[in-house]
Design a protein around this motif. Structure first.
Motif, PDB file in Angstrom:
ATOM      1  N   HIS A 233       0.838  -1.205   0.000  1.00 24.02           N
ATOM      2  CA  HIS A 233       0.000   0.000   0.000  1.00 24.02           C
ATOM      3  C   HIS A 233       0.873   1.255   0.000  1.00 24.02           C
ATOM      4  CE1 HIS A 233      -2.890   3.055   1.081  1.00 24.02           C
ATOM      5  NE2 HIS A 233      -2.361   3.217   2.274  1.00 24.02           N
ATOM      6  N   THR A 234       1.928   1.265   0.807  1.00 23.46           N
ATOM      7  CA  THR A 234       2.821   2.425   0.859  1.00 23.46           C
ATOM      8  C   THR A 234       3.459   2.677  -0.501  1.00 23.46           C
ATOM      9  OG1 THR A 234       3.262   2.055   3.212  1.00 23.46           O
ATOM     10  CG2 THR A 234       4.855   3.407   1.996  1.00 23.46           C
ATOM     11  N   GLU A 235       3.864   1.617  -1.192  1.00 25.08           N
ATOM     12  CA  GLU A 235       4.424   1.778  -2.536  1.00 25.08           C
ATOM     13  C   GLU A 235       3.396   2.389  -3.486  1.00 25.08           C
ATOM     14  OE1 GLU A 235       6.045  -1.801  -4.138  1.00 25.08           O
ATOM     15  OE2 GLU A 235       7.294  -2.240  -2.378  1.00 25.08           O
ATOM     16  N   LEU A 236       2.154   1.924  -3.412  1.00 25.04           N
ATOM     17  CA  LEU A 236       1.100   2.441  -4.286  1.00 25.04           C
ATOM     18  C   LEU A 236       0.799   3.902  -3.983  1.00 25.04           C
ATOM     19  CD1 LEU A 236      -1.307  -0.639  -4.236  1.00 25.04           C
ATOM     20  CD2 LEU A 236       0.067   0.146  -6.175  1.00 25.04           C
ATOM     21  N   VAL A 237       0.845   4.270  -2.699  1.00 23.85           N
ATOM     22  CA  VAL A 237       0.618   5.673  -2.321  1.00 23.85           C
ATOM     23  C   VAL A 237       1.741   6.552  -2.865  1.00 23.85           C
ATOM     24  CG1 VAL A 237       0.348   7.279  -0.390  1.00 23.85           C
ATOM     25  CG2 VAL A 237      -0.713   5.029  -0.282  1.00 23.85           C
ATOM     26  N   LEU A 238       2.969   6.070  -2.803  1.00 22.20           N
ATOM     27  CA  LEU A 238       4.089   6.819  -3.376  1.00 22.20           C
ATOM     28  C   LEU A 238       3.904   6.996  -4.882  1.00 22.20           C
ATOM     29  CD1 LEU A 238       7.105   5.240  -1.473  1.00 22.20           C
ATOM     30  CD2 LEU A 238       6.409   7.637  -1.376  1.00 22.20           C
ATOM     31  N   GLN A 239       3.434   5.961  -5.568  1.00 22.52           N
ATOM     32  CA  GLN A 239       3.164   6.072  -7.003  1.00 22.52           C
ATOM     33  C   GLN A 239       2.158   7.184  -7.272  1.00 22.52           C
ATOM     34  OE1 GLN A 239       1.817   2.404  -8.727  1.00 22.52           O
ATOM     35  NE2 GLN A 239       3.622   1.245  -8.082  1.00 22.52           N
ATOM     36  N   GLN A 240       1.073   7.192  -6.505  1.00 24.55           N
ATOM     37  CA  GLN A 240       0.036   8.192  -6.712  1.00 24.55           C
ATOM     38  C   GLN A 240       0.517   9.589  -6.363  1.00 24.55           C
ATOM     39  OE1 GLN A 240      -3.045   7.749  -8.139  1.00 24.55           O
ATOM     40  NE2 GLN A 240      -2.184   5.730  -8.603  1.00 24.55           N
ATOM     41  N   ALA A 241       1.315   9.710  -5.309  1.00 23.98           N
ATOM     42  CA  ALA A 241       1.843  11.018  -4.923  1.00 23.98           C
ATOM     43  C   ALA A 241       2.689  11.606  -6.045  1.00 23.98           C
ATOM     44  CB  ALA A 241       2.673  10.901  -3.646  1.00 23.98           C
ATOM     45  N   ALA A 242       3.486  10.757  -6.701  1.00 19.19           N
ATOM     46  CA  ALA A 242       4.334  11.230  -7.793  1.00 19.19           C
ATOM     47  C   ALA A 242       3.510  11.682  -8.993  1.00 19.19           C
ATOM     48  CB  ALA A 242       5.308  10.133  -8.211  1.00 19.19           C
ATOM     49  N   GLN A 243       2.314  11.128  -9.154  1.00 17.42           N
ATOM     50  CA  GLN A 243       1.444  11.538 -10.260  1.00 17.42           C
ATOM     51  C   GLN A 243       0.639  12.783  -9.912  1.00 17.42           C
ATOM     52  OE1 GLN A 243      -0.961   8.304 -11.818  1.00 17.42           O
ATOM     53  NE2 GLN A 243       0.709   6.827 -11.566  1.00 17.42           N
ATOM     54  N   ILE A 244       0.168  12.849  -8.669  1.00 25.48           N
ATOM     55  CA  ILE A 244      -0.659  13.983  -8.244  1.00 25.48           C
ATOM     56  C   ILE A 244       0.171  15.239  -8.046  1.00 25.48           C
ATOM     57  CG2 ILE A 244      -2.091  14.826  -6.324  1.00 25.48           C
ATOM     58  CD1 ILE A 244      -2.984  11.838  -5.986  1.00 25.48           C
ATOM     59  N   ALA A 245       1.381  15.073  -7.497  1.00 27.86           N
ATOM     60  CA  ALA A 245       2.257  16.218  -7.208  1.00 27.86           C
ATOM     61  C   ALA A 245       3.666  15.914  -7.710  1.00 27.86           C
ATOM     62  CB  ALA A 245       2.262  16.518  -5.711  1.00 27.86           C
ATOM     63  N   PRO A 246       3.881  15.902  -9.022  1.00 28.02           N
ATOM     64  CA  PRO A 246       5.190  15.531  -9.572  1.00 28.02           C
ATOM     65  C   PRO A 246       6.315  16.418  -9.036  1.00 28.02           C
ATOM     66  CG  PRO A 246       3.543  15.729 -11.314  1.00 28.02           C
ATOM     67  CD  PRO A 246       2.917  16.269 -10.066  1.00 28.02           C
ATOM     68  N   GLY A 247       7.387  15.775  -8.596  1.00 27.23           N
ATOM     69  CA  GLY A 247       8.553  16.514  -8.145  1.00 27.23           C
ATOM     70  C   GLY A 247       8.467  17.077  -6.742  1.00 27.23           C
ATOM     71  N   ASP A 248       7.368  16.840  -6.038  1.00 31.75           N
ATOM     72  CA  ASP A 248       7.180  17.400  -4.692  1.00 31.75           C
ATOM     73  C   ASP A 248       7.645  16.393  -3.641  1.00 31.75           C
ATOM     74  OD1 ASP A 248       6.208  18.459  -2.244  1.00 31.75           O
ATOM     75  OD2 ASP A 248       4.640  19.552  -3.309  1.00 31.75           O
ATOM     76  N   ASP A 249       8.902  16.521  -3.191  1.00 27.77           N
ATOM     77  CA  ASP A 249       9.442  15.565  -2.231  1.00 27.77           C
ATOM     78  C   ASP A 249       8.783  15.701  -0.864  1.00 27.77           C
ATOM     79  OD1 ASP A 249      11.435  17.400  -0.487  1.00 27.77           O
ATOM     80  OD2 ASP A 249      11.649  17.937  -2.593  1.00 27.77           O
ATOM     81  N   ARG A 250       8.199  16.855  -0.569  1.00 24.86           N
ATOM     82  CA  ARG A 250       7.521  17.034   0.719  1.00 24.86           C
ATOM     83  C   ARG A 250       6.262  16.169   0.778  1.00 24.86           C
ATOM     84  NH1 ARG A 250       4.433  21.879   1.883  1.00 24.86           N
ATOM     85  NH2 ARG A 250       3.927  22.019   4.106  1.00 24.86           N
ATOM     86  N   ILE A 251       5.483  16.191  -0.264  1.00 27.87           N
ATOM     87  CA  ILE A 251       4.306  15.324  -0.336  1.00 27.87           C
ATOM     88  C   ILE A 251       4.748  13.865  -0.424  1.00 27.87           C
ATOM     89  CG2 ILE A 251       2.407  14.642  -1.882  1.00 27.87           C
ATOM     90  CD1 ILE A 251       1.876  17.628  -2.313  1.00 27.87           C
ATOM     91  N   GLY A 252       5.834  13.613  -1.142  1.00 26.46           N
ATOM     92  CA  GLY A 252       6.359  12.251  -1.221  1.00 26.46           C
ATOM     93  C   GLY A 252       6.749  11.704   0.140  1.00 26.46           C
ATOM     94  N   PHE A 253       7.400  12.530   0.963  1.00 29.06           N
ATOM     95  CA  PHE A 253       7.795  12.074   2.291  1.00 29.06           C
ATOM     96  C   PHE A 253       6.565  11.811   3.159  1.00 29.06           C
ATOM     97  CE2 PHE A 253       9.037  13.028   6.747  1.00 29.06           C
ATOM     98  CZ  PHE A 253       9.890  11.952   6.928  1.00 29.06           C
TER      99      PHE A 253
END
Length: 408
Positions: A233-253
């Protein structure tokens, strides 16, 4: 004295990636420090001779070799001299795709077959010297975060070497700042989930991020999480975060650590995770303390950890509870955090097997209700009042504004 373009610029050009996204680094063979200074270069390297070009400001380093002389990624003795060959310099590099040089006429010097590995989409270590620098395990994972979408994989022999490094305890000598630097760049990449998978495959995740590693194998309720496993699930959330907010490491973290509390759910409560938000708070704080994570990253991560279920059910919350959520997260002083909270919660909701395209109206509703509440000013609703009465009047008016917006 010869100058060659090396590293990322050569690699990225071969991959068809714009030069504007690449660092232009050069290696100079057959030169001395004195010769470089005489040509107007400015020396900036402390540990080895690196110079800035007098006009372009691009980095030029003297060809060098390295010899392991201690623990960790700083335990090296560097030798730079006019006798060092280009091939010797390239041999000390991490991956074959980074060990390609190009001369002034555009010809490639590729003694370790990096171009073949680019064609095959393989990340492979140059030599056994790879094992001398534990930071290279994180670099391999970070490169996967960037290049996995292009079809790259890590060579099996490189994975085996990374596992050996993890087993020897080499990664424990990494300083927090360098770990965070690599992680931050990975979280801003196109596939941050590949960073986590690569670390886990090399047995490094349990050293670098034991709180995340502990999520794997922890079950969730299948009706809400078809993927079941919390690590997946955490991997899938990271995938979605990269699509919703590309390049945003704060949202990624924030996406990476939002569910840490599920790793400590008592076994007799599984697959439910009651109070996992509260249980996750000390774990998020522990990661942030250990890696010296920047304050704004920590603030958002804690907001998401504590509030993601509240945001998911925002349509069910009372008007006053919505305002309390905004106030708890410092929305009126830090409005950007609310937008990032909404985006990360959307990634959480959509980061589930088969549900990646699920609509998530809660994100827009949170943003809408915040905008309505923020539009209410004390000067408009508390004329003539002072002290606590101002705050009370403002809260009442904001709750009323939220109520009216929802009733419309």
């Amino acid at each position: 004295m010869q100058t060659f373009l090396v590293g990322g610029a050569v690699r990225d050009a071969l991959l068809g990636i714009s030069h504007a996204q690449s660092d232009h680094d050069f290696v100079v063979v057959g030169a001395t420090v004195e010769a470089m200074l005489a040509q107007g270069f400015k020396q900036v390297g402390r540990d080895f001779p690196v110079f800035l070009h007098p006009h372009t400001q691009e980095e030029h380093a003297l060809a060098r070799t390295e010899r392991k002389s201690g623990k960790g990624y700083t335990g090296f003795t560097v030798h730079a001299s006019p006798e060092i060959t280009l091939e010797q310099d390239l041999e000390r590099r991490d991956f074959t795709i980074n060990a390609i040089a190009q001369d002034a006429d555009g010809h490639y010097i590729d003694p370790f077959h990096g171009r073949a590995d680019i064609e095959a989409r393989v990340l492979r270590h140059v030599s056994a010297a790879f094992a001398e620098d534990p930071l290279r395990v994180l670099r391999a994972a970070r490169f996967m975060a960037r290049f996995a979408p292009l079809g790259f994989r890590i060579a099996p022999e490189t994975v085996a070497l990374m596992r050996e490094m993890s087993a020897r305890g080499e990664l424990e000598h990494l300083v927090p700042e360098r770990v965070w630097q690599e992680m931050q760049r990975a979280l801003a990449s196109a596939a941050p989930d590949a960073f986590i998978r690569a670390l886990r495959e090399s047995n490094a995740l349990r050293v670098v991020l034991p709180e995340v590693d502990a999520l794997y194998g922890v079950p969730q309720r299948a009706e809400y999480h078809p993927e079941v496993d919390t690590g997946l699930h955490t991997e899938l959330v990271l995938q979605q975060a990269a699509q919703i907010a590309p390049g945003d490491d704060r949202i990624g973290f924030a996406a990476l650590v939002h569910d840490l509390g599920k790793a400590v759910t008592p076994k007799d409560e599984l697959p439910k995770h009651i109070m996992h938000e509260q249980r996750g708070v000390p774990l998020v704080n522990a990661v942030c303390e250990r890696l010296r994570v920047p304050l704004r990253h920590r603030q958002l991560a804690l907001s998401v950890c504590k509030e993601h279920l509240n945001v998911h059910r925002i349509f069910e919350l009372k008007d006053s509870t919505v305002l309390e959520l905004l106030e708890r997260n410092d929305a009126f002083r830090d409005p950007e955090r609310i937008d990032a909270l909404a985006a990360t919660c959307e990634a959480d909701k959509r980061g589930r097997a088969g549900l990646q395209s699920t609509p998530y109206p809660s994100a827009d509703e949170l943003r809408r209700l915040f905008a309505v509440a923020a539009a209410v000013r004390a000067s408009d609703v508390a004329p003539g009042l002072s002290g606590p009465a101002v705050g009370a009047a403002l809260r009442k008016a904001r709750i009323q504004a939220i109520h009216q917006a929802r009733a419309a």
